[in-house]
Design a protein around this motif. Structure first.
Motif: not given
Length: 301
Positions: A150-151, A153, A155, A270, A272
């Protein structure tokens, strides 16, 4: 508070490696370490634990991280709104990918990618093992497996369609199954971990446990054994599309599609503050593959 120091901190949080974080931003390890020290001194708190192998965020660093992300995100949004701040992708891009898919569809994409981004140096590791991105110092992983961490990301880059294939020689010797249930009377080539094939039929989903005297843990070996007539196999279309075009393999049981949620994913830590080189690579592959990838499109020509 220095914005460049905040950017470095976000890359450090994503990589857990001062040298790599500095390299991503064009800084030497010594300068990167000095910048983190200055950020800590300015805040009056310790942001990272340092060991001989890697660094990790302190409790205060974890608390500070989302606020640093908000600051940088707001600044980048403001700069983009007036047409500035478009970072040019550069630096070393470390990728890990499944061996077969990587060789067939990532390495082959490198010429076009590097012609667009000549300041990027690609370092790719092809392995079917799921590696730890942070421990391995990787920027991105290409995977065809379910995301469990879950850490990270993920796509989606493209669908990963599975079909049932067989060689013409096998069909001549043993005939063609007319339904999924008929597979129980045939030799199948089995890939470890995919011992159950689930079909969509008018009567609902049917689970078939194929049997055969050859199994393997490698997708290309399974495909090649199928081409050699050792049995019927479930293959990804990205692996067999050329063999289907050449006639070395044929698709069977088209009326009973396989049930699968498989897809090709780009996976990254993860944060930004996604490095421009990583964003460029993900966007490039997504454009190359798309919702209807070229290996599937070629089968309908």
């Amino acid at each position: 508070m220095n914005i460049e120091h905040l950017k470095l901190f976000l890359r450090l949080a994503a990589t857990n490696n001062i040298s790599q974080a500095g390299n991503d931003l064009g800084l030497s390890p010594a300068v990167a370490s000095a910048h983190i020290n200055k950020l800590e001194q300015g805040l009056g708190i310790r942001l990272v634990h340092r060991t001989t192998r890697k660094v990790s965020l302190t409790e205060e660093g974890e608390t500070f991280l989302p606020h640093a992300e908000e600051v940088i995100s707001s600044i980048e949004t403001a700069r983009a709104s007036v047409g500035v701040g478009q970072a040019s992708p550069k630096g070393r891009l470390r990728i890990t990918a499944p061996a077969s898919f990587g060789r067939m569809h990532i390495v082959s994409a490198m010429k076009g990618f590097l012609s667009l981004y000549p300041d990027i140096q690609v370092d790719i590791r092809l392995t079917d093992n799921i590696v730890d991105l942070v421990e391995g110092g990787f920027d991105i992983a290409i995977r065809d497996a379910e995301l469990k961490d879950s850490t990270l990301i993920a796509r989606k880059l493209s669908p990963d369609k599975r079909i049932i294939c067989v060689s013409p020689d096998y069909l001549k010797k043993f005939g063609e199954p007319n339904s999924p249930q008929d597979l129980r009377d045939h030799q199948c080539v089995i890939l470890n971990g995919l011992e159950t094939w689930v079909f969509d039929t008018p009567a609902g989903h049917i689970n078939i446990k194929p049997k055969g005297n050859f199994r393997t843990d490698n997708g290309e070996a399974m495909r090649d054994a199928c081409v050699d007539g050792l049995g019927i196999a479930m293959n990804a279309t990205w692996s067999v599309y050329r063999h289907l075009q050449s006639g070395e393999l044929v698709q069977i049981l088209k009326e009973y599609p396989l049930i699968s949620n498989a897809a090709i994913w780009a996976v990254y830590p993860s944060s930004r503050l996604l490095a421009p080189k990583v964003r460029a690579f993900i966007d490039y592959l997504s454009e190359q593959y798309g919702r209807y990838p070229y290996w599937d499109e070629s089968l309908n020509k």
